[in-house]
Design a protein around this motif. Sequence first.
Motif, PDB file in Angstrom:
ATOM      1  N   ALA A  73     -29.141  31.765  -1.965  1.00 55.72           N
ATOM      2  CA  ALA A  73     -27.831  31.932  -2.599  1.00 55.72           C
ATOM      3  C   ALA A  73     -26.708  31.739  -1.586  1.00 55.72           C
ATOM      4  O   ALA A  73     -25.677  31.133  -1.883  1.00 55.72           O
ATOM      5  CB  ALA A  73     -27.736  33.316  -3.240  1.00 55.72           C
ATOM      6  N   VAL A  74     -26.915  32.240  -0.363  1.00 50.83           N
ATOM      7  CA  VAL A  74     -25.901  32.118   0.684  1.00 50.83           C
ATOM      8  C   VAL A  74     -25.752  30.667   1.132  1.00 50.83           C
ATOM      9  O   VAL A  74     -24.637  30.172   1.320  1.00 50.83           O
ATOM     10  CB  VAL A  74     -26.254  33.018   1.892  1.00 50.83           C
ATOM     11  N   SER A  75     -26.882  29.972   1.294  1.00 55.52           N
ATOM     12  CA  SER A  75     -26.844  28.598   1.808  1.00 55.52           C
ATOM     13  C   SER A  75     -26.093  27.657   0.872  1.00 55.52           C
ATOM     14  O   SER A  75     -25.499  26.689   1.321  1.00 55.52           O
ATOM     15  CB  SER A  75     -28.267  28.079   2.045  1.00 55.52           C
ATOM     16  N   THR A  76     -26.103  27.955  -0.417  1.00 58.66           N
ATOM     17  CA  THR A  76     -25.360  27.106  -1.362  1.00 58.66           C
ATOM     18  C   THR A  76     -23.861  27.263  -1.168  1.00 58.66           C
ATOM     19  O   THR A  76     -23.089  26.392  -1.558  1.00 58.66           O
ATOM     20  CB  THR A  76     -25.713  27.471  -2.818  1.00 58.66           C
ATOM     21  N   THR A  77     -23.456  28.384  -0.562  1.00 58.22           N
ATOM     22  CA  THR A  77     -22.029  28.636  -0.331  1.00 58.22           C
ATOM     23  C   THR A  77     -21.576  28.125   1.031  1.00 58.22           C
ATOM     24  O   THR A  77     -20.552  27.441   1.136  1.00 58.22           O
ATOM     25  CB  THR A  77     -21.733  30.147  -0.426  1.00 58.22           C
ATOM     26  N   VAL A  78     -22.348  28.448   2.076  1.00 61.07           N
ATOM     27  CA  VAL A  78     -21.926  28.079   3.439  1.00 61.07           C
ATOM     28  C   VAL A  78     -22.455  26.717   3.859  1.00 61.07           C
ATOM     29  O   VAL A  78     -22.025  26.158   4.865  1.00 61.07           O
ATOM     30  CB  VAL A  78     -22.385  29.150   4.464  1.00 61.07           C
ATOM     31  N   GLY A  79     -23.424  26.213   3.095  1.00 61.71           N
ATOM     32  CA  GLY A  79     -24.008  24.912   3.429  1.00 61.71           C
ATOM     33  C   GLY A  79     -25.299  25.055   4.202  1.00 61.71           C
ATOM     34  O   GLY A  79     -25.407  25.892   5.098  1.00 61.71           O
ATOM     35  N   ASN A  82     -25.450  25.071   8.178  1.00 62.53           N
ATOM     36  CA  ASN A  82     -25.013  26.242   8.948  1.00 62.53           C
ATOM     37  C   ASN A  82     -26.128  27.285   8.965  1.00 62.53           C
ATOM     38  O   ASN A  82     -26.022  28.352   8.360  1.00 62.53           O
ATOM     39  CB  ASN A  82     -23.736  26.837   8.344  1.00 62.53           C
ATOM     40  N   ALA A  83     -27.212  26.974   9.656  1.00 69.70           N
ATOM     41  CA  ALA A  83     -28.411  27.825   9.629  1.00 69.70           C
ATOM     42  C   ALA A  83     -28.127  29.234  10.160  1.00 69.70           C
ATOM     43  O   ALA A  83     -28.544  30.223   9.552  1.00 69.70           O
ATOM     44  CB  ALA A  83     -29.523  27.175  10.446  1.00 69.70           C
ATOM     45  N   TYR A  84     -27.412  29.311  11.291  1.00 70.87           N
ATOM     46  CA  TYR A  84     -27.145  30.626  11.883  1.00 70.87           C
ATOM     47  C   TYR A  84     -26.335  31.498  10.932  1.00 70.87           C
ATOM     48  O   TYR A  84     -26.669  32.668  10.705  1.00 70.87           O
ATOM     49  CB  TYR A  84     -26.392  30.472  13.206  1.00 70.87           C
TER      50      TYR A  84
END
Length: 257
Positions: A73-79, A82-84
Amino acid sequence: MKGLESFKKYVSLSVPKKIIITYFLCWAGFLFSFSIGKLLLYISSIFKSKVITEPAKVAQTVGTAKFKAVSSAVSTTVGAKNAYLTYSLSYIISNFLGCLIIISALGALAYLYKKDMENAKTPEEKEEIIANYQKYLFILFIFTVINPLTGLIGINLDYHDLVAVIPHGTFEFMGFAISVVAGVELANKIFPIVKRSLSYKKLALLVLASFIFISIAGFLEPIDWYIFEYARVNNYPLTYAFITAYKHLIIYIVSHI
């Protein structure tokens, strides 16, 4: 009875004293739970039994799945690149949700027993409700501090691996300790055990403080596990790897302030 009396004394303490005591109890509970988990897994391996190993694998799988759900869910927002930041925010959200659950559970217990007290008709019923409320609030407090799932989730970690927990754990356990204290204060406000009550404004400040410590821990946790994996792959002593990595990190941060 001695445990309940000690718990009442604990509730009557000031908030800073409760936070300090709870912080060390969280560390002690973590080590106790981890040790018990390792002992059970060892006994299970001797008797070739899956009674402990299977639940441990399930607990680890559930914990991993929960984190991955938040991370997706977070990765869909920050991209995804941006793994870290994805990992950091995932740790922050997952752990802070845990803090909110702790606060809500303690508050909900007090609310339910308060409703029972309002419906009680005889002095005997009221005494029984008060006794049960104090007992179960104490049990929930102990269960929260010990965090028994840790012993099962840490199935793949050894004692020397716990070095990786210290940097982010220093802040994470403080966040959890503050949330436990906030939950106890909320419960005591809803259905008092001792005659002291914190305003909702101060309770909100405790929740904010918990979030701040959990956030610091969340930004450190990906770094800790990266150092852990790097040391393991390259056969570096874990303690040396952490001391060296954090020394250079601190020097880098100070030089850019």
